[in-house]
Design a protein around this motif. Sequence first.
Motif, PDB file in Angstrom:
ATOM      1  N   PHE A 182      14.130 -14.439  -8.796  1.00  0.00           N
ATOM      2  CA  PHE A 182      13.828 -12.769  -7.893  1.00  0.00           C
ATOM      3  C   PHE A 182      13.522 -11.867  -8.564  1.00  0.00           C
ATOM      4  O   PHE A 182      12.853 -11.083  -8.412  1.00  0.00           O
ATOM      5  N   LEU A 183      14.748 -11.595  -9.091  1.00  0.00           N
ATOM      6  CA  LEU A 183      15.325 -11.126  -9.947  1.00  0.00           C
ATOM      7  C   LEU A 183      13.923 -10.299 -11.071  1.00  0.00           C
ATOM      8  O   LEU A 183      13.028  -9.058 -11.154  1.00  0.00           O
ATOM      9  N   PHE A 184      13.706 -11.843 -11.685  1.00  0.00           N
ATOM     10  CA  PHE A 184      12.788 -11.700 -13.060  1.00  0.00           C
ATOM     11  C   PHE A 184      11.354 -12.271 -12.247  1.00  0.00           C
ATOM     12  O   PHE A 184      10.436 -10.719 -12.817  1.00  0.00           O
ATOM     13  N   PHE A 185      11.348 -11.804 -11.079  1.00  0.00           N
ATOM     14  CA  PHE A 185       9.733 -11.659 -10.610  1.00  0.00           C
ATOM     15  C   PHE A 185       9.960  -9.397 -10.418  1.00  0.00           C
ATOM     16  O   PHE A 185       8.898  -9.123 -10.526  1.00  0.00           O
ATOM     17  N   LEU A 186      10.942  -9.352  -9.825  1.00  0.00           N
ATOM     18  CA  LEU A 186      11.144  -7.562  -9.362  1.00  0.00           C
ATOM     19  C   LEU A 186      10.944  -6.587 -10.899  1.00  0.00           C
ATOM     20  O   LEU A 186      10.208  -5.869 -10.859  1.00  0.00           O
ATOM     21  N   LEU A 187      11.753  -7.811 -12.055  1.00  0.00           N
ATOM     22  CA  LEU A 187      11.574  -7.059 -13.288  1.00  0.00           C
ATOM     23  C   LEU A 187       9.825  -6.662 -13.718  1.00  0.00           C
ATOM     24  O   LEU A 187       9.677  -6.079 -14.203  1.00  0.00           O
ATOM     25  N   PHE A 188       9.189  -8.276 -13.761  1.00  0.00           N
ATOM     26  CA  PHE A 188       7.326  -8.450 -14.208  1.00  0.00           C
ATOM     27  C   PHE A 188       6.651  -7.194 -13.180  1.00  0.00           C
ATOM     28  O   PHE A 188       5.924  -7.653 -13.415  1.00  0.00           O
ATOM     29  N   TYR A 211       4.240 -28.052 -15.749  1.00  0.00           N
ATOM     30  CA  TYR A 211       4.383 -26.782 -16.247  1.00  0.00           C
ATOM     31  C   TYR A 211       3.867 -25.459 -15.763  1.00  0.00           C
ATOM     32  O   TYR A 211       3.023 -25.734 -15.048  1.00  0.00           O
ATOM     33  N   PHE A 212       4.220 -24.802 -16.204  1.00  0.00           N
ATOM     34  CA  PHE A 212       3.442 -23.444 -15.837  1.00  0.00           C
ATOM     35  C   PHE A 212       3.502 -22.182 -17.066  1.00  0.00           C
ATOM     36  O   PHE A 212       4.705 -23.073 -17.929  1.00  0.00           O
ATOM     37  N   VAL A 213       3.278 -21.107 -16.513  1.00  0.00           N
ATOM     38  CA  VAL A 213       3.021 -19.884 -18.156  1.00  0.00           C
ATOM     39  C   VAL A 213       3.886 -18.894 -17.528  1.00  0.00           C
ATOM     40  O   VAL A 213       3.877 -19.223 -16.380  1.00  0.00           O
ATOM     41  N   THR A 214       4.362 -18.858 -18.338  1.00  0.00           N
ATOM     42  CA  THR A 214       5.164 -17.314 -18.037  1.00  0.00           C
ATOM     43  C   THR A 214       4.911 -16.431 -18.907  1.00  0.00           C
ATOM     44  O   THR A 214       4.581 -16.815 -19.719  1.00  0.00           O
ATOM     45  N   ALA A 215       5.345 -15.136 -18.477  1.00  0.00           N
ATOM     46  CA  ALA A 215       5.033 -13.672 -18.932  1.00  0.00           C
ATOM     47  C   ALA A 215       6.590 -12.782 -19.251  1.00  0.00           C
ATOM     48  O   ALA A 215       7.403 -13.024 -18.518  1.00  0.00           O
ATOM     49  N   GLU A 216       7.180 -12.988 -21.058  1.00  0.00           N
ATOM     50  CA  GLU A 216       8.600 -11.666 -21.291  1.00  0.00           C
ATOM     51  C   GLU A 216       8.197 -11.124 -22.064  1.00  0.00           C
ATOM     52  O   GLU A 216       7.339 -10.577 -22.777  1.00  0.00           O
ATOM     53  N   ASN A 217       8.826  -9.545 -21.825  1.00  0.00           N
ATOM     54  CA  ASN A 217       8.760  -8.352 -22.227  1.00  0.00           C
ATOM     55  C   ASN A 217       9.127  -9.410 -24.013  1.00  0.00           C
ATOM     56  O   ASN A 217      10.471 -10.066 -24.582  1.00  0.00           O
ATOM     57  N   PHE A 218       8.336  -8.425 -24.949  1.00  0.00           N
ATOM     58  CA  PHE A 218       8.126  -8.988 -26.877  1.00  0.00           C
ATOM     59  C   PHE A 218      10.291  -8.901 -26.991  1.00  0.00           C
ATOM     60  O   PHE A 218      10.730  -9.851 -27.723  1.00  0.00           O
ATOM     61  N   ASP A 219      10.621  -8.252 -26.688  1.00  0.00           N
ATOM     62  CA  ASP A 219      11.739  -8.380 -27.184  1.00  0.00           C
ATOM     63  C   ASP A 219      13.206  -8.515 -26.787  1.00  0.00           C
ATOM     64  O   ASP A 219      14.080  -9.259 -26.806  1.00  0.00           O
ATOM     65  N   ASP A 220      12.859  -9.230 -25.093  1.00  0.00           N
ATOM     66  CA  ASP A 220      13.736 -10.121 -24.476  1.00  0.00           C
ATOM     67  C   ASP A 220      13.386 -11.706 -24.773  1.00  0.00           C
ATOM     68  O   ASP A 220      13.894 -12.169 -25.729  1.00  0.00           O
ATOM     69  N   PHE A 221      11.711 -11.325 -25.157  1.00  0.00           N
ATOM     70  CA  PHE A 221      11.020 -12.902 -26.540  1.00  0.00           C
ATOM     71  C   PHE A 221      12.337 -13.322 -27.121  1.00  0.00           C
ATOM     72  O   PHE A 221      11.834 -14.562 -27.550  1.00  0.00           O
ATOM     73  N   MET A 222      12.396 -11.792 -28.400  1.00  0.00           N
ATOM     74  CA  MET A 222      12.785 -12.200 -29.655  1.00  0.00           C
ATOM     75  C   MET A 222      14.478 -12.207 -30.104  1.00  0.00           C
ATOM     76  O   MET A 222      14.359 -12.983 -30.642  1.00  0.00           O
ATOM     77  N   TYR A 223      15.038 -11.609 -28.962  1.00  0.00           N
ATOM     78  CA  TYR A 223      16.268 -11.559 -28.694  1.00  0.00           C
ATOM     79  C   TYR A 223      17.195 -13.403 -29.414  1.00  0.00           C
ATOM     80  O   TYR A 223      17.393 -13.632 -29.545  1.00  0.00           O
ATOM     81  N   GLN A 224      15.831 -13.990 -27.625  1.00  0.00           N
ATOM     82  CA  GLN A 224      16.124 -15.030 -27.594  1.00  0.00           C
ATOM     83  C   GLN A 224      16.060 -15.877 -29.553  1.00  0.00           C
ATOM     84  O   GLN A 224      17.166 -16.706 -29.600  1.00  0.00           O
TER      85      GLN A 224
END
Length: 375
Positions: free
Chosen positions: A5-11, A85-98
């Motif tokens: 839910f937090l992920f949904f609100l964030l994006f 399975y499914f498609v997701t999207a995330e902020n580039f900085d968060d992606f790179m941090y992983q």
Amino acid sequence: MRIKFLFFLLFLPVFLFAQEVPLSGDARISVLTCGIGNEVYSLFGHTAIRIQDPQTHLDVVYNYGAFDFEAPNFILRFSKGDLQYFVTAENFDDFMYQYYYEKRSVYEQELYLSEEQKQQVFETLNETLSSDARYYTYKFIDRNCTNMAVDLLNGILGGKVIRKTGNTAVTYRETLYPYFNSHFYEQLGTSIIFGTKVDQKATLLFLPVELQNSLAVTNYKGAPIASTGRMLLNYSHQKTPFSPLNNGWTFLLLLILIVVINRYTVAMVYFGIIGAIGLFFSVAGFYSYHEELAWNYNALLFNPALLLLIWFYLRRNAKWTYYTAVFCIATIGIYLLVMIGKIHIFIVAPVVMANLILLGRFAMKAQSGFERIKA
């Protein structure tokens, strides 16, 4: 559920913004190729699509290949091959941090697309995210994070522009096998669970590094389809530390002990495990939608008939114990013929030898009427 839910609100603002505002002329679309890791899920690397627009401060990474561990009947659906399975999207900085945290390289190749094509990619991804189309049935070779991205891009380009340009003379099994080096049981497991499909020539572009290499040499309308590329994160792959358990020598020692101990109780436990594995292979070949599991000739070695051998032995049925043992020895002979030229013949060789020795003992003891049997 709270995290989702937090992920949904964030994006949510990003998704709404992405769907309502067109990309500017400065927008860039690139393919990100992520290096391999030491965890099972990361052994092959990862492919993602990055869309950035400095005019609107948009920088989002789209990923295929996500799944929910909390999905109902997860294990059964995963083994059957109908787990969504499914498609997701995330902020580039968060992606790179992983990947910074996991110390895995990230290589970026910008695609030379027209403004119209960029907008099409952008809209297609966002429409996918906001509809049921974001879910898809995963296939290990045919529908993974790499070829799903390739299919999307080729759809926009109007044909099979991006395709495999590397060695197509090797099989899928030969392509995959080296990825499991230093991961013995994973290498053994994938060697025996896959059937005939992975022995086909590897003509399909399905691995992240293959896409990276193909983009480097692919032309579109007389010009390169992608930039030379640049490293966003550069880490040399860290070899997996030696494990006293997860290595071939320990496995070989275990099989030697089973043979040397020469106890029929131990042998039956061993055959019970081998037979159960073979039974799973046989059932999965018909039950599962994973085409890679079908027609698994490794069941000739991991033979479900070994379970019958145990039954006949416990019933003291010398005749059928003998016949079953001989039958299993014969299937191993057929297996060895099938295995000629296969890359995984050496990793299963200790199992072949152990099975032949133990089956020979069962056959000889049954032939002698179960005399002088060690419990």
